[in-house]
Design a protein around this motif. Structure first.
Motif, PDB file in Angstrom:
ATOM      1  N   SER A   1       0.801  -1.221   0.000  1.00 50.23           N
ATOM      2  CA  SER A   1       0.000   0.000   0.000  1.00 50.23           C
ATOM      3  C   SER A   1       0.834   1.271   0.000  1.00 50.23           C
ATOM      4  O   SER A   1       0.464   2.264  -0.642  1.00 50.23           O
ATOM      5  CB  SER A   1      -0.917   0.017   1.236  1.00 50.23           C
ATOM      6  OG  SER A   1      -1.838  -1.050   1.197  1.00 50.23           O
TER       7      SER A   1
ATOM      8  N   ARG B   1       5.065   2.980  -3.280  1.00 52.05           N
ATOM      9  CA  ARG B   1       4.574   3.130  -4.651  1.00 52.05           C
ATOM     10  C   ARG B   1       5.631   3.887  -5.465  1.00 52.05           C
ATOM     11  O   ARG B   1       5.499   5.088  -5.748  1.00 52.05           O
ATOM     12  CB  ARG B   1       3.234   3.884  -4.677  1.00 52.05           C
ATOM     13  CG  ARG B   1       2.172   3.370  -3.704  1.00 52.05           C
ATOM     14  CD  ARG B   1       1.813   1.928  -3.941  1.00 52.05           C
ATOM     15  NE  ARG B   1       1.362   1.700  -5.298  1.00 52.05           N
ATOM     16  CZ  ARG B   1       1.237   0.490  -5.843  1.00 52.05           C
ATOM     17  NH1 ARG B   1       1.572  -0.583  -5.148  1.00 52.05           N
ATOM     18  NH2 ARG B   1       0.815   0.374  -7.069  1.00 52.05           N
TER      19      ARG B   1
ATOM     20  N   TYR C   1      -5.704   7.551   6.261  1.00 50.76           N
ATOM     21  CA  TYR C   1      -5.899   6.502   5.252  1.00 50.76           C
ATOM     22  C   TYR C   1      -7.123   5.639   5.557  1.00 50.76           C
ATOM     23  O   TYR C   1      -7.344   4.629   4.893  1.00 50.76           O
ATOM     24  CB  TYR C   1      -4.660   5.604   5.199  1.00 50.76           C
ATOM     25  CG  TYR C   1      -3.379   6.340   4.922  1.00 50.76           C
ATOM     26  CD1 TYR C   1      -3.104   6.871   3.663  1.00 50.76           C
ATOM     27  CD2 TYR C   1      -2.422   6.509   5.925  1.00 50.76           C
ATOM     28  CE1 TYR C   1      -1.924   7.551   3.406  1.00 50.76           C
ATOM     29  CE2 TYR C   1      -1.235   7.187   5.683  1.00 50.76           C
ATOM     30  CZ  TYR C   1      -0.992   7.709   4.427  1.00 50.76           C
ATOM     31  OH  TYR C   1       0.188   8.382   4.177  1.00 50.76           O
TER      32      TYR C   1
ATOM     33  N   LEU D   1      -6.488   3.096  -2.307  1.00 54.61           N
ATOM     34  CA  LEU D   1      -5.120   2.730  -1.944  1.00 54.61           C
ATOM     35  C   LEU D   1      -4.887   1.258  -2.262  1.00 54.61           C
ATOM     36  O   LEU D   1      -5.629   0.392  -1.798  1.00 54.61           O
ATOM     37  CB  LEU D   1      -4.907   2.981  -0.457  1.00 54.61           C
ATOM     38  CG  LEU D   1      -3.474   3.161   0.032  1.00 54.61           C
ATOM     39  CD1 LEU D   1      -2.823   4.376  -0.615  1.00 54.61           C
ATOM     40  CD2 LEU D   1      -3.448   3.300   1.548  1.00 54.61           C
ATOM     41  N   PRO D   2      -3.857   0.944  -3.064  1.00 55.01           N
ATOM     42  CA  PRO D   2      -3.622  -0.461  -3.423  1.00 55.01           C
ATOM     43  C   PRO D   2      -3.375  -1.313  -2.182  1.00 55.01           C
ATOM     44  O   PRO D   2      -2.728  -0.861  -1.222  1.00 55.01           O
ATOM     45  CB  PRO D   2      -2.365  -0.397  -4.294  1.00 55.01           C
ATOM     46  CG  PRO D   2      -2.311   0.998  -4.797  1.00 55.01           C
ATOM     47  CD  PRO D   2      -2.884   1.846  -3.704  1.00 55.01           C
ATOM     48  N   ARG D   3      -3.874  -2.513  -2.182  1.00 54.58           N
ATOM     49  CA  ARG D   3      -3.627  -3.437  -1.080  1.00 54.58           C
ATOM     50  C   ARG D   3      -3.904  -4.854  -1.551  1.00 54.58           C
ATOM     51  O   ARG D   3      -4.627  -5.063  -2.523  1.00 54.58           O
ATOM     52  CB  ARG D   3      -4.481  -3.089   0.140  1.00 54.58           C
ATOM     53  CG  ARG D   3      -5.975  -3.324  -0.035  1.00 54.58           C
ATOM     54  CD  ARG D   3      -6.755  -2.784   1.156  1.00 54.58           C
ATOM     55  NE  ARG D   3      -7.006  -1.357   1.040  1.00 54.58           N
ATOM     56  CZ  ARG D   3      -7.442  -0.579   2.029  1.00 54.58           C
ATOM     57  NH1 ARG D   3      -7.644  -1.087   3.225  1.00 54.58           N
ATOM     58  NH2 ARG D   3      -7.671   0.697   1.836  1.00 54.58           N
TER      59      ARG D   3
ATOM     60  N   TRP E   1      -7.183  -3.755   6.304  1.00 55.42           N
ATOM     61  CA  TRP E   1      -6.006  -4.489   5.828  1.00 55.42           C
ATOM     62  C   TRP E   1      -6.015  -5.949   6.287  1.00 55.42           C
ATOM     63  O   TRP E   1      -5.107  -6.703   5.967  1.00 55.42           O
ATOM     64  CB  TRP E   1      -4.725  -3.805   6.305  1.00 55.42           C
ATOM     65  CG  TRP E   1      -4.249  -2.740   5.367  1.00 55.42           C
ATOM     66  CD1 TRP E   1      -3.304  -2.873   4.393  1.00 55.42           C
ATOM     67  CD2 TRP E   1      -4.696  -1.382   5.283  1.00 55.42           C
ATOM     68  NE1 TRP E   1      -3.130  -1.689   3.722  1.00 55.42           N
ATOM     69  CE2 TRP E   1      -3.979  -0.754   4.242  1.00 55.42           C
ATOM     70  CE3 TRP E   1      -5.653  -0.630   5.992  1.00 55.42           C
ATOM     71  CZ2 TRP E   1      -4.177   0.584   3.904  1.00 55.42           C
ATOM     72  CZ3 TRP E   1      -5.845   0.692   5.647  1.00 55.42           C
ATOM     73  CH2 TRP E   1      -5.118   1.289   4.616  1.00 55.42           C
TER      74      TRP E   1
END
Length: 425
Positions: free
Chosen positions: A115, A118, A262, A268-270, A298
């Motif tokens: 996350s 990047r 957040y 948000l990538p996860r 998460w």
């Protein structure tokens, strides 16, 4: 304070210690049939006597309720992760929605990197302390390679100045500023496992943010040891293990902190799992991942109930004792150990404490360089009941832990150390 090298002084400190009674809440191992002087909580904390009852309760629920235990009975398993949140929030200096117990530390580091790391063509570097714990080194190395980058040119490893053992905060800040627009992340320990140095997390985070980077921390040696204020310090993310200073059992559950900015970032990538999905919609079993609010988003799989039970046994003790109170005792306890070591070593040059002298820059661990006698000295004091930790090539780590160690423990260790040095050094 002014310390004294005497048993009566140590006993007097114990008599005045408002936390002394917590010692009786833990099981102590034995060495050669005698209760050990246990200074290895930085590797594995002692077992709370209550852990057995906490585990027995969940085993009983499993026996009596089976699958219905997920939704029925006290502390139904579907929501059981929530029980640990108040204590974790207190220990980490966080909001309850910013923390969740899950997985183990290395898994969590990888998930958080997905996350928060990047990299771009311009901004891709990561700052880490040189000699980080191997798991962190391997995690960073493989994450960088996953993005097609070269660890040799991507990882910026910070080393102490020549002749010094620990990093200066100003040198860390200077390197962050130097990397500037090329820096994607600072990813350091909270407390360096080898030297015992407590880093200035707040200052490091602030410097990282000023150049546009994120700041994440491995708090394996800091959680339950140092006073942390992750929310107020504006830390982006962190993870820790619970089996060291939090005394939750070998290899037991980790946890994560994700700052509340957040909390609602579905973009948000996860790497997702169903336990991170909106729990109100979870059992519809439909496509389309919708992350839960905060750190819970998460999560991957359902909670390890037995692990959380053992974890909770220790967390309840932490809430009873109070992390601020534990820290006050820790500073005195470690200060007494430092005094006694210096009294024993004198000007001989046999022992060198490489952990910072300033209490604000360390937890309860002292790392000793032993210049003569080496492992023979360590093995000798183990024979006399002292459980510490040896790290090659010549470092002894000692961690008098405020929940269960006494000032008398520290004094008795010092006498054994003195005898061991006389024999081998």
């Amino acid at each position: 304070m002014n310390y004294e090298f005497s048993e009566s002084f140590a006993r007097e400190l114990d008599a005045q210690d408002p936390l002394a009674h917590f010692r009786n809440r833990f099981h102590f191992p034995k060495v050669n049939g005698k209760e050990a002087i246990y200074f290895c909580g930085n590797s594995l904390g002692l077992q709370p006597k209550s852990a057995k009852d906490y585990l027995a309760k969940e085993l009983s629920n499993w026996a009596d309720l089976a699958v219905d235990g997920h939704f029925h009975g006290e502390d139904a398993w579907y929501h059981i992760r929530k029980k640990s949140k108040p204590a974790l929030a207190e220990i980490l200096g966080a909001q309850e929605h910013e923390v969740v117990a899950m997985n183990n530390l290395s898994v969590n580091l990888h998930l958080l990197m997905v996350s928060f790391y990047r990299p771009t063509k311009e901004r891709y570097k990561i700052i880490v302390e040189a000699g980080a714990f191997p798991s962190d080194q391997y995690m960073l190395e493989t994450q960088v390679k996953f993005h097609g980058l070269d660890p040799a040119t991507t990882l910026v490893e910070l080393k102490p100045r020549p002749g010094e053992h620990t990093l200066r905060t100003e040198d860390i800040i200077s390197e962050i500023k130097k990397q500037g627009n090329s820096l994607a992340m600072v990813n350091m320990a909270g407390i360096q496992y080898y030297t015992g140095q407590l880093f200035d997390i707040q200052a490091i985070t602030k410097a990282a943010h000023e150049v546009g980077a994120v700041a994440g921390f491995d708090l394996a040696h800091a959680a339950g040891n140092a006073v942390l204020k992750l929310h107020d310090w504006d830390v982006d993310f962190a993870t820790w293990c619970s089996y060291k200073y939090m005394n939750s059992g070998p290899g037991n559950v980790s946890g994560i902190f994700v700052h509340e900015r957040y909390a609602e970032r579905p973009d948000l990538p996860r790497f997702a799992g169903w336990w991170g999905h909106d729990e109100g919609e979870r059992f519809k079993m439909e496509k389309g991942f919708v992350p839960m609010y905060g750190a819970d988003g998460w999560q991957l799989a359902n909670s390890n109930v037995l692990a959380l039970a053992a974890h909770q046994a220790s967390l309840d003790i932490f809430q009873e004792a109070g992390i601020e109170n534990l820290r006050k005792k820790s500073e005195k306890l470690t200060g007494y150990l430092e005094y006694l070591i210096e009294e024993i070593s004198g000007k001989s040059g046999v022992l060198e404490i490489i952990t910072p002298k300033n209490p604000a820059e360390r937890g309860c661990q002292l790392s000793l360089l032993i210049h003569r006698g080496g492992k023979a000295v360590f093995d000798e004091f183990y024979k006399h009941g002292v459980v510490g930790d040896w790290r090659n090539p010549n470092v002894i780590r000692l961690a008098p832990t405020p929940l269960y160690n006494s000032y008398l423990d520290v004094f008795l260790f010092a006498k054994i150390l003195e005898q061991s040095l006389d024999k081998f050094a």
